[in-house]
Design a protein around this motif. Structure first.
Motif, mmCIF file in Angstrom:
data_model
loop_
_atom_site.group_PDB
_atom_site.id
_atom_site.type_symbol
_atom_site.label_atom_id
_atom_site.label_comp_id
_atom_site.label_asym_id
_atom_site.label_seq_id
_atom_site.Cartn_x
_atom_site.Cartn_y
_atom_site.Cartn_z
ATOM 1 N N ASP A 108 0.848 -1.196 0.000
ATOM 2 C CA ASP A 108 0.000 0.000 0.000
ATOM 3 C C ASP A 108 0.878 1.238 0.000
ATOM 4 O OD1 ASP A 108 0.882 0.356 2.689
ATOM 5 O OD2 ASP A 108 -0.737 -0.918 3.402
ATOM 6 N N LEU A 109 0.260 2.396 -0.230
ATOM 7 C CA LEU A 109 0.967 3.676 -0.283
ATOM 8 C C LEU A 109 0.473 4.584 0.832
ATOM 9 C CD1 LEU A 109 0.692 4.253 -4.139
ATOM 10 C CD2 LEU A 109 2.760 3.595 -2.894
ATOM 11 N N PRO A 110 1.353 5.416 1.406
ATOM 12 C CA PRO A 110 0.906 6.355 2.444
ATOM 13 C C PRO A 110 -0.037 7.396 1.844
ATOM 14 C CG PRO A 110 3.171 6.841 1.769
ATOM 15 C CD PRO A 110 2.796 5.548 1.115
ATOM 16 N N LYS A 111 -1.144 7.639 2.544
ATOM 17 C CA LYS A 111 -2.147 8.562 2.009
ATOM 18 C C LYS A 111 -2.695 9.460 3.113
ATOM 19 C CE LYS A 111 -3.604 5.357 -1.637
ATOM 20 N NZ LYS A 111 -4.676 4.503 -2.167
ATOM 21 N N THR A 112 -3.251 10.580 2.689
ATOM 22 C CA THR A 112 -3.934 11.476 3.624
ATOM 23 C C THR A 112 -5.313 10.905 3.922
ATOM 24 O OG1 THR A 112 -4.960 12.783 1.874
ATOM 25 C CG2 THR A 112 -2.748 13.443 2.571
ATOM 26 N N THR A 113 -6.004 11.512 4.873
ATOM 27 C CA THR A 113 -7.358 11.044 5.216
ATOM 28 C C THR A 113 -8.324 11.197 4.047
ATOM 29 O OG1 THR A 113 -7.808 13.236 6.143
ATOM 30 C CG2 THR A 113 -7.101 11.503 7.679
ATOM 31 N N SER A 114 -7.986 12.104 3.113
ATOM 32 C CA SER A 114 -8.846 12.301 1.945
ATOM 33 C C SER A 114 -8.449 11.389 0.782
ATOM 34 C CB SER A 114 -8.802 13.755 1.485
ATOM 35 O OG SER A 114 -7.482 14.125 1.109
ATOM 36 N N GLY A 115 -7.409 10.539 0.990
ATOM 37 C CA GLY A 115 -7.031 9.569 -0.028
ATOM 38 C C GLY A 115 -5.916 10.004 -0.952
ATOM 39 N N LYS A 116 -5.319 11.182 -0.736
ATOM 40 C CA LYS A 116 -4.217 11.640 -1.590
ATOM 41 C C LYS A 116 -2.907 10.975 -1.154
ATOM 42 C CE LYS A 116 -6.139 16.184 -2.712
ATOM 43 N NZ LYS A 116 -5.924 17.647 -2.660
ATOM 44 N N ILE A 117 -2.130 10.548 -2.158
ATOM 45 C CA ILE A 117 -0.845 9.906 -1.858
ATOM 46 C C ILE A 117 0.123 10.923 -1.261
ATOM 47 C CG2 ILE A 117 1.167 8.757 -2.870
ATOM 48 C CD1 ILE A 117 -0.740 7.604 -4.988
ATOM 49 N N ARG A 118 0.761 10.553 -0.187
ATOM 50 C CA ARG A 118 1.743 11.419 0.469
ATOM 51 C C ARG A 118 3.142 11.073 -0.052
ATOM 52 N NH1 ARG A 118 1.300 14.495 4.585
ATOM 53 N NH2 ARG A 118 3.235 13.730 5.567
ATOM 54 N N ARG A 119 3.471 11.657 -1.200
ATOM 55 C CA ARG A 119 4.794 11.403 -1.770
ATOM 56 C C ARG A 119 5.905 11.866 -0.832
ATOM 57 N NH1 ARG A 119 2.735 13.980 -6.506
ATOM 58 N NH2 ARG A 119 1.998 12.542 -8.116
ATOM 59 N N VAL A 120 5.604 12.879 -0.030
ATOM 60 C CA VAL A 120 6.630 13.429 0.855
ATOM 61 C C VAL A 120 7.174 12.357 1.790
ATOM 62 C CG1 VAL A 120 4.956 14.249 2.574
ATOM 63 C CG2 VAL A 120 7.218 15.333 2.412
ATOM 64 N N GLU A 121 6.323 11.433 2.255
ATOM 65 C CA GLU A 121 6.804 10.364 3.129
ATOM 66 C C GLU A 121 7.764 9.435 2.398
ATOM 67 O OE1 GLU A 121 3.960 8.156 5.351
ATOM 68 O OE2 GLU A 121 2.769 9.915 5.906
ATOM 69 N N LEU A 122 7.414 9.127 1.150
ATOM 70 C CA LEU A 122 8.271 8.244 0.370
ATOM 71 C C LEU A 122 9.583 8.936 0.019
ATOM 72 C CD1 LEU A 122 5.515 6.864 -2.036
ATOM 73 C CD2 LEU A 122 6.504 5.707 -0.049
ATOM 74 N N ARG A 123 9.496 10.222 -0.287
ATOM 75 C CA ARG A 123 10.702 10.980 -0.623
ATOM 76 C C ARG A 123 11.636 11.060 0.581
ATOM 77 N NH1 ARG A 123 8.163 15.194 -2.649
ATOM 78 N NH2 ARG A 123 8.433 16.589 -0.874
#
Length: 523
Positions: free
Chosen positions: A496-511
């Motif tokens: 899975d991918l890290p996401k906000t409560t609204s479902g947007k991918i949090r690229r900042v965490e992956l970066r």
């Protein structure tokens, strides 16, 4: 006011027509040459021929040409008739071409014979009125060689209003398709005042090699405007980059001025036995991403030349750099050019005190600043905070005026000088039947500064056991759908991918994860 860069070339040709404008060398060392007088004549003849074919002031023309002498002639010919040039990389795929044709309302395409396959696939979806090929005529395509037959080569220059649209360069965005950056006819004049004078420093006696390829804003900046606009002789190499080959060319041709990417410098600095090469460089500069200190030290030690960093964007010109005779501060971008209003500002567009990290910004009064994104008032407005254009980069300024790069404020990836939007790579990846969703970020890399890394969620988790075979399949898939330089050099399969409560991918965490896990950091 009116201005046309072609007039500048004609002035040089009148003063020194027999002076070499260009020396072009292929991978077999076969040479071709063009004087300033020939450049004026050939480009004027082509301009008249294109007019006779139906092109006119304001025609939007997509140009798809590889390195060589021809791009200089074609660009000048189009400027002479007052057309708008869309620089197109030879690495564009049909999907990229269709986007540009539709978004800009392109009227004509000029393409190299070797690039017709992708162009024709695009034109099946989005036809244009005029098609011209560099090479032998094909069905539906008129040969540039054929249309100039019997046409006068007497100089032709259409005086152009300063604000007429000259260049429409596309640059990647974090969301949506690439943005069409609008630059006007006065832009080359203003660029020469800044980069051509204070940084690139080309002089008539120089043999100048700027390694950027046609299709990029950097090619317009340096090989085209800064070299020719200063009456220097431009060196063009059409072969692929090999660090030892580049060093040998610098040695054999006695090149005096070099502008290359940090990646090219880094790989040249690693070549064994650098003492074999007796370079005659009097000046060297680099742009596209920060240059690490080790490379600067190597070129200073081995070749007695200081590689000077420069910072700018497709949307403007060179803004900041290490100028001639300026003290180098390791890790610094340098200082704003004379007369430039550059500041570090907060989210509201208010200048910040010395030492505080904020947005690197340029005042909207800068004459070489772009005139907005084509057909996109929302993204244009979002790029400004009050009186300041926000570059998308974070930095700080010290008490002596030096600027220090602190990273991107968005998700844009800069790899080996290429600007890559994660959306374009993600959009290609999710078209593969095995991919459920994905996120793309920058991953630190010693040679390229950063590379593209994709975190991929598979539709069938069991496919992960295909390992490297699936990685290669996905990489090739991306190369087929968009320009090959954008493909993910690393792929990690995740559940899975890290996401906000609204479902947007949090690229900042992956970066941040990539930055933390990296074994390499720039020094």
């Amino acid at each position: 006011m009116t201005y046309n860069f072609a007039e500048k070339i004609d002035e040089i040709a009148q003063l020194a027509g027999n002076k070499l404008a260009l020396i072009c060398v292929d991978e077999n060392r076969k040479e071709s040459h063009l004087t300033y007088a020939e450049l004026t004549a050939h480009s004027s003849q082509l301009a008249r021929a294109l007019q006779l074919q139906g092109l006119h002031m304001g025609s939007r023309v997509l140009v798809l040409l590889p390195r060589g002498i021809l791009p200089y002639t074609v660009y000048l010919a189009l400027l002479r008739i007052g057309a708008t040039i869309l620089p197109g990389s030879e690495m564009l795929r049909s999907h990229d071409i269709v986007y540009r044709l539709q978004h800009a309302g392109v009227e004509a395409v000029i393409a190299d014979e070797g690039l017709l396959s992708e162009a024709e696939k695009a034109l099946e979806q989005q036809p244009v009125k005029y098609r011209f090929v560099a090479g032998v005529a094909h069905e539906g395509w008129k040969s540039l060689d054929d249309i100039v037959q019997g046409v006068s080569h007497h100089p032709l220059v259409q005086p152009m209003d300063d604000e007429a649209l000259a260049f429409l360069s596309y640059t990647s965005g974090t969301t949506g398709g690439p943005k069409g950056v609008q630059h006007v006819y006065s832009w080359p004049r203003e660029h020469l005042k800044v980069a051509g004078t204070y940084w690139f420093d080309a002089k008539p006696e120089d043999l100048a090699w700027a390694t950027a390829g046609p299709g990029w804003a950097k090619w317009v900046w340096s090989p085209f405007v800064s070299v020719l606009g200063n009456g220097a002789t431009g060196f063009v190499y059409t072969g692929r980059f090999q660090p030892e080959t580049y060093l040998q060319l610098l040695n054999d041709y006695g090149i005096t001025l070099l502008c290359a990417t940090p990646t090219e410098y880094r790989l040249m600095a690693k070549v064994n036995g650098l003492q074999r090469f007796q370079l005659k460089l009097r000046s060297a500069c680099s742009a596209g991403e920060p240059l690490n200190r080790e490379v600067i030290d190597t070129f200073q030690r081995e070749f007695s030349v200081l590689v000077r960093d420069g910072y700018g964007q497709t949307e403007n010109s060179l803004l900041v750099g290490t100028l001639k005779d300026m003290e180098v501060r390791a890790g610094s971008m340098g200082k704003p050019f004379p007369g430039m209003r550059i500041a570090i500002v907060n989210e509201e567009g208010q200048p910040l005190p010395v030492g505080e990290v904020g947005h690197i910004a340029v005042h909207k009064s800068f004459p070489a600043l772009f005139r907005g994104y084509l057909n996109d008032p929302e993204r244009t407005q979002a790029a400004f905070r009050g009186e300041w254009y926000i570059t998308g980069d974070k930095g700080r300024q010290d008490s002596e005026g030096y600027l220090w790069f602190e990273g991107r404020s968005d998700d844009i990836i800069i790899s080996a000088g290429y600007t890559i939007g994660p959306f374009e790579v993600e959009d290609a990846l999710v078209k593969h039947p095995k991919v459920a969703e994905c996120a793309v970020v920058a991953s630190p890399d010693e040679e390229r500064g950063h590379i593209v890394k994709a975190f991929v969620v598979l539709r069938n988790p069991e496919d992960e056991f295909l390992g490297e075979r699936l990685v290669e399949e996905l990489q090739n898939h991306v190369k087929q759908l968009t320009a090959p330089y954008k493909y993910p050099r690393k792929i990690e399969f995740v559940r899975d991918l890290p996401k906000t409560t609204s479902g947007k991918i949090r690229r900042v965490e992956l970066r941040n994860k990539e930055q933390k896990n990296s074994s390499w950091s720039r020094t």
